[in-house]
Motif scaffolding. Structure first.
Motif, mmCIF file in Angstrom:
data_model
loop_
_atom_site.group_PDB
_atom_site.id
_atom_site.type_symbol
_atom_site.label_atom_id
_atom_site.label_comp_id
_atom_site.label_asym_id
_atom_site.label_seq_id
_atom_site.Cartn_x
_atom_site.Cartn_y
_atom_site.Cartn_z
ATOM 1 N N ARG A 1 32.394 78.736 -34.746
ATOM 2 C CA ARG A 1 31.254 78.047 -35.350
ATOM 3 C C ARG A 1 31.462 76.530 -35.312
ATOM 4 O O ARG A 1 30.511 75.761 -35.099
ATOM 5 N N GLU B 1 28.895 73.901 -33.722
ATOM 6 C CA GLU B 1 28.310 72.866 -34.573
ATOM 7 C C GLU B 1 28.603 71.469 -34.033
ATOM 8 O O GLU B 1 27.734 70.591 -34.048
ATOM 9 N N ARG C 1 26.314 70.970 -31.144
ATOM 10 C CA ARG C 1 24.925 70.807 -31.570
ATOM 11 C C ARG C 1 24.677 69.416 -32.133
ATOM 12 O O ARG C 1 23.638 68.789 -31.850
ATOM 13 N N ARG C 2 25.624 68.919 -32.915
ATOM 14 C CA ARG C 2 25.428 67.641 -33.594
ATOM 15 C C ARG C 2 25.685 66.439 -32.675
ATOM 16 O O ARG C 2 24.946 65.458 -32.697
#
Length: 364
Positions: free
Chosen positions: A322, A326, A329-330
């Protein structure tokens, strides 16, 4: 092994070295079982899938996939034979703890030390052999061991275990084969990062600094035996070594090992998910089944994790995957690539569940 285990142990005591690897091999053979011929067409399918896996992973990861060897289809007995000493870095440091028996004081201390010291290599051999023997019935490949097999440049897929995993979970076998092949190659690529091995060995060495041998626990265990032939049963079970070792474990040192193993597994899960997108329709089901399997350690993983009293908490790998998603994605895939620039860029155990904290330390 001979019917008279005590006589065999006495003979094997003469084997030089910190660990009685001869005894370890005998124990491993008895637990791993007889060779299981792999159907030639099935083996050929796995080899063909390796090419597809390499191509997909090359697009999903910035690491060098091209130089990775092809995973070899193998059975349980073959894997156990080839990996007998792949985890020696977990076993041999414990021999130094047994060597401290020479300093036992008190009435009869020297005599007791002289009797117990030869037991050290035999006990470690039984533990190492049992660990590999039980693992051979559980692990799917090198990627599935929890702790990395070091100094081993071959990749393996244990075909009976991979096929059983697919069948037991009601999954499409061909998709599981490609998924397992991608995992094995991804794990090898990650483990080949030049500085990662040294970082891992340093973390394990730090952990061992706090481990102490408890001679009283050993004498109590021996005193409970009614017959020397019970030695194998008494010293080959999971948790045996942990019960003989004392010392305060530093939470920081334990966390350092847990963070490394979690991130190696989690990053592998992440890149396999990327590589499988579009070619593995059932990869969510496969990943869910594997995560469930990984969260329920059996006797094989108990050996690996309890050998020195080190609990890995492999469910942390899900958090690490995860983390990778993340960060990407960020801040984009280039941000995640920074973890491979050096050991200080890797997330700590707390940062695995706090990607913003990692980014504040590494990206700013």
């Amino acid at each position: 092994m001979s019917d008279n285990l005590f006589e065999q142990l006495f003979e094997l005591f003469q084997t030089p070295g910190p660990v009685n690897w001869r005894l370890a091999r005998e124990v491993t053979k008895s637990l791993a079982g007889s060779p299981e011929p792999i159907e030639p067409l099935l083996a050929e399918e796995y080899l063909e899938l390796a090419l597809a896996a390499q191509l997909r992973l090359a697009e999903a990861s910035p690491l060098d996939v091209a130089a990775t060897p092809t995973p070899e289809p193998i059975d349980r007995a073959g894997w156990a034979e080839h990996n007998q000493e792949s985890f020696r870095y977990l076993v041999e440091p414990l021999s130094d703890k047994f060597s401290g028996l020479g300093g036992m004081g008190g009435m009869g201390g020297a005599a007791m030390a002289g009797m117990l010291q030869p037991l050290g290599p035999a006990i470690l051999g039984m533990q190492a052999g049992s660990m590999i023997g039980f693992m051979s019935h559980r692990v799917l490949g090198q990627f599935d061991a929890g702790l990395p097999p070091l100094d081993h440049d071959h990749l393996y897929l244990i075909i009976p275990n991979v096929e059983a995993f697919a069948m037991d979970e009601g999954l499409d076998a061909r998709q599981v084969r490609l998924w397992a092949t991608m995992h094995e190659i991804a794990y090898s690529v990650i483990s080949s990062v030049p500085w990662l091995r040294d970082r891992f060995v340093a973390a394990i060495t730090d952990f061992f600094d706090d481990v102490e041998f408890d001679p009283t626990a050993l004498t109590d265990k021996l005193g409970a035996l009614e017959d020397p032939s019970q030695l194998e049963e008494a010293f080959s079970g999971p948790g045996t070594m942990a019960s003989l070792l004392g010392g305060e474990r530093s939470p920081e040192k334990v966390a350092a090992v847990q963070a490394l193993t979690a991130f190696i597994e989690g990053y592998g899960d992440y890149v396999v998910a990327l590589a499988g997108d579009g070619v593995l329709p059932d990869q969510d089901q496969i990943a869910t089944a594997y995560a469930r399997r990984r969260s329920e350690p059996d006797q094989a993983e108990q050996f690996l994790q309890q050998l020195v009293g080190l609990e890995l908490h492999r469910t942390n790998a899900t958090d690490a995957a995860r983390f990778c998603h993340e960060v990407t994605r960020r801040w984009g895939p280039e941000a995640l690539e920074k973890v491979w620039e050096g050991p200080d860029q890797l997330p700590t155990l707390s940062e695995i569940t706090d990607p913003v904290g990692w980014a504040a330390r590494v990206l700013l």
